[in-house]
Design an enzyme around this catalytic site. Sequence first.
Site, PDB file in Angstrom:
ATOM      1  CB  CYS A   1      57.599  59.231  60.362  1.00  0.00           C
ATOM      2  SG  CYS A   1      57.607  60.096  61.930  1.00  0.00           S
TER       3      CYS A   1
ATOM      4  CE  LYS B   1      79.003  68.233  51.080  1.00  0.00           C
ATOM      5  NZ  LYS B   1      77.840  67.690  51.838  1.00  0.00           N
ATOM      6  CG  ASN B   2      79.403  68.939  55.049  1.00  0.00           C
ATOM      7  OD1 ASN B   2      78.591  69.156  54.140  1.00  0.00           O
ATOM      8  ND2 ASN B   2      79.790  67.725  55.386  1.00  0.00           N
TER       9      ASN B   2
ATOM     10  NE  ARG C   1      74.087  65.524  47.297  1.00  0.00           N
ATOM     11  CZ  ARG C   1      74.127  64.736  48.359  1.00  0.00           C
ATOM     12  NH1 ARG C   1      74.099  63.428  48.213  1.00  0.00           N
ATOM     13  NH2 ARG C   1      74.169  65.232  49.566  1.00  0.00           N
TER      14      ARG C   1
ATOM     15  NE  ARG D   1      64.657  63.151  56.404  1.00  0.00           N
ATOM     16  CZ  ARG D   1      65.269  63.365  55.266  1.00  0.00           C
ATOM     17  NH1 ARG D   1      65.187  62.470  54.327  1.00  0.00           N
ATOM     18  NH2 ARG D   1      65.946  64.452  55.078  1.00  0.00           N
TER      19      ARG D   1
ATOM     20  CG  ASP E   1      81.319  62.974  55.504  1.00  0.00           C
ATOM     21  OD1 ASP E   1      80.438  62.097  55.540  1.00  0.00           O
ATOM     22  OD2 ASP E   1      81.105  64.168  55.798  1.00  0.00           O
TER      23      ASP E   1
HETATM   24  N1  EPU Z   1      71.275  61.597  64.714  1.00  0.00           N
HETATM   25  C1  EPU Z   1      70.198  61.325  65.494  1.00  0.00           C
HETATM   26  N2  EPU Z   1      69.336  62.345  65.814  1.00  0.00           N
HETATM   27  C2  EPU Z   1      69.531  63.615  65.375  1.00  0.00           C
HETATM   28  C3  EPU Z   1      70.652  63.890  64.571  1.00  0.00           C
HETATM   29  C4  EPU Z   1      71.510  62.861  64.242  1.00  0.00           C
HETATM   30  O1  EPU Z   1      69.992  60.190  65.908  1.00  0.00           O
HETATM   31  O2  EPU Z   1      68.720  64.489  65.680  1.00  0.00           O
HETATM   32  C5  EPU Z   1      72.199  60.517  64.319  1.00  0.00           C
HETATM   33  C6  EPU Z   1      72.182  60.313  62.806  1.00  0.00           C
HETATM   34  O3  EPU Z   1      71.158  59.452  62.413  1.00  0.00           O
HETATM   35  C7  EPU Z   1      73.554  59.764  62.551  1.00  0.00           C
HETATM   36  C8  EPU Z   1      74.425  60.465  63.585  1.00  0.00           C
HETATM   37  O4  EPU Z   1      73.521  60.928  64.595  1.00  0.00           O
HETATM   38  O5  EPU Z   1      73.569  58.391  62.824  1.00  0.00           O
HETATM   39  C9  EPU Z   1      75.244  61.644  63.074  1.00  0.00           C
HETATM   40  O6  EPU Z   1      74.397  62.524  62.366  1.00  0.00           O
HETATM   41  P1  EPU Z   1      74.684  64.082  62.200  1.00  0.00           P
HETATM   42  O7  EPU Z   1      73.459  64.805  62.611  1.00  0.00           O
HETATM   43  O8  EPU Z   1      75.957  64.458  62.862  1.00  0.00           O
HETATM   44  O9  EPU Z   1      74.864  64.191  60.631  1.00  0.00           O
HETATM   45  P2  EPU Z   1      74.395  65.412  59.772  1.00  0.00           P
HETATM   46  O10 EPU Z   1      74.542  66.639  60.582  1.00  0.00           O
HETATM   47  O11 EPU Z   1      73.085  65.115  59.164  1.00  0.00           O
HETATM   48  C10 EPU Z   1      76.722  66.025  58.790  1.00  0.00           C
HETATM   49  C11 EPU Z   1      77.316  66.172  57.430  1.00  0.00           C
HETATM   50  C12 EPU Z   1      77.477  64.805  56.795  1.00  0.00           C
HETATM   51  C13 EPU Z   1      78.362  63.946  57.700  1.00  0.00           C
HETATM   52  C14 EPU Z   1      77.770  63.882  59.107  1.00  0.00           C
HETATM   53  C15 EPU Z   1      78.633  63.134  60.088  1.00  0.00           C
HETATM   54  C16 EPU Z   1      76.521  68.344  56.746  1.00  0.00           C
HETATM   55  C17 EPU Z   1      75.642  69.144  55.862  1.00  0.00           C
HETATM   56  N3  EPU Z   1      76.455  67.019  56.617  1.00  0.00           N
HETATM   57  O12 EPU Z   1      75.454  65.420  58.604  1.00  0.00           O
HETATM   58  O13 EPU Z   1      78.110  65.014  55.547  1.00  0.00           O
HETATM   59  O14 EPU Z   1      78.473  62.651  57.192  1.00  0.00           O
HETATM   60  O15 EPU Z   1      77.566  65.223  59.622  1.00  0.00           O
HETATM   61  O16 EPU Z   1      79.886  63.716  60.200  1.00  0.00           O
HETATM   62  O17 EPU Z   1      77.281  68.899  57.531  1.00  0.00           O
HETATM   63  C18 EPU Z   1      78.765  64.456  53.351  1.00  0.00           C
HETATM   64  O18 EPU Z   1      79.295  65.583  53.258  1.00  0.00           O
HETATM   65  O19 EPU Z   1      78.950  63.555  52.501  1.00  0.00           O
HETATM   66  C19 EPU Z   1      77.896  64.165  54.485  1.00  0.00           C
HETATM   67  C20 EPU Z   1      77.004  63.183  54.479  1.00  0.00           C
END
Ligand code: EPU
Length: 427
Positions: free
Chosen positions: A126, A24-25, A406, A131, A314
């Site tokens: 915000c 999925k990811n 999902r 986010r 995950d």
């Molecule tokens: N973070 C920041 N700033 C940013 C981006 C992230 O502080 O600009 C923080 C987040 O708040 C979090 C950490 O960094 O604490 C990791 O976040 P990341 O951005 O890596 O997560 P994501 O890209 O939103 C993806 C997967 C998630 C998975 C995470 C971590 C996808 C679509 N989603 O999310 O998948 O948990 O990486 O490996 O690729 C799931 O499939 O159940 C799922 C939640």
Amino acid sequence: MRNFIISIRGGRPLAGSVAVAGAKNAALPELAAVCLTPEALELANVPQVEDIRVMAAALRALGAEGQGEDALPDGPRGHRLRLAMPQLRAPLVTPEIARTTRASVLLLGPMLARCGEARVSMPGGCPIGERKIDFHLLGLQRMGAEIRAEGEYLVARCRRLRGIDFSFPGKTVTGTENLLMAAALAEGTTVLRNCAREPEVADLAALLVAMGADVEPDGEETWVVRGREALHGARHRVIPDRIEAGTYLIAGCFAGNDVRVEGAEPAHLGSLLEILAAMDADVEVGAGAFRARGGRRLRPAAVVTEPYPGFPTDLQAQLTTLFTQADGVSRVRETIFNDRFRHVGELNRLGAAIEVRGDEALVRGPARLHGAVLRTTDLRASAALVLGGLAAAGETRIENAYQLFRGYEDMPGKLQALGAEIAIEEE
Ligand code: EPU
């Protein structure tokens, strides 16, 4: 929105083979890449899960058209998807879409790169502060985008994005993917440092290369992207879903089970295999496959979630369910997300003895699990509760089970084929 209840009569042994779907990811950013070219992308091994359907709907609203027999009136029906966006009509992601999948943020970079404009709804707080997509935004701003919050929308504008040398302040999976896609069409060279190393990122990079992008790794955490004027259509096969594979591998380790997981990529699950070995679980690794058998006494273990190649957040909830069956106190430390222990209270209703202390959960085992009525809150928690229900004596009902669909393709069907007594009903 339709919702479901999953009911499980636990205690039936699981035996047989289960085939892993596409990741999925990986498929989510690869679908977003449809925005980068007017030509068609043909993706194989796309999982049939709700998040993918929502992303496909978002793309259709932007002007994407399904083509051929895999055309999609309501999202992918098969595992093959052929999509093209001859024109990006209105670069808008509505609240309905954004509320259902956070992955819609992956459209931001590609929309900006394609047409210099994007409006993306960021419901729930915000957009720039809470986010946690600040690293995505910082990178895009450095590339020349002007970004501001307008009500619940994030509005971004740019002329052509320009190449930058950027080091992510922290590891982010979708952030890395967003900037890779934006850089592919930017003017000049972009160097992205401290990138997420998840296999899904490399799979997206492989698709971008097939589309004519000049994307190259420099070591483990740096990508060098020389921007192109245009990209073209491509065909690509999505990698196997390591989280789904890991979930069924964990399922096989419960007492009485004998599960083969097929079509997986064992190299992507090193951290889980290490933990299962430390627990003395009976696991064999083959070419593209695993076999896990329950029955041995499981030793307790300690796990810390980390960016890849560390243990994935995950799989944290699912492993926690297995820890309830180990002989002693196991420890789970969650370092990626700050509110990802919501399954714990529900597992305790099944008879588990888990205590959360800050970012750590202490799991006292072995617990004799019994059926209960549970309510799930997120995708991976749902899988953990299903594993708990399968191991529990008597009936378990899991409400709000939409969450499971999902990200897991037909989990009830796959478990039934292994001998589980599991059914879904509409809530
Ligand atoms: N973070 C920041 N700033 C940013 C981006 C992230 O502080 O600009 C923080 C987040 O708040 C979090 C950490 O960094 O604490 C990791 O976040 P990341 O951005 O890596 O997560 P994501 O890209 O939103 C993806 C997967 C998630 C998975 C995470 C971590 C996808 C679509 N989603 O999310 O998948 O948990 O990486 O490996 O690729 C799931 O499939 O159940 C799922 C939640």
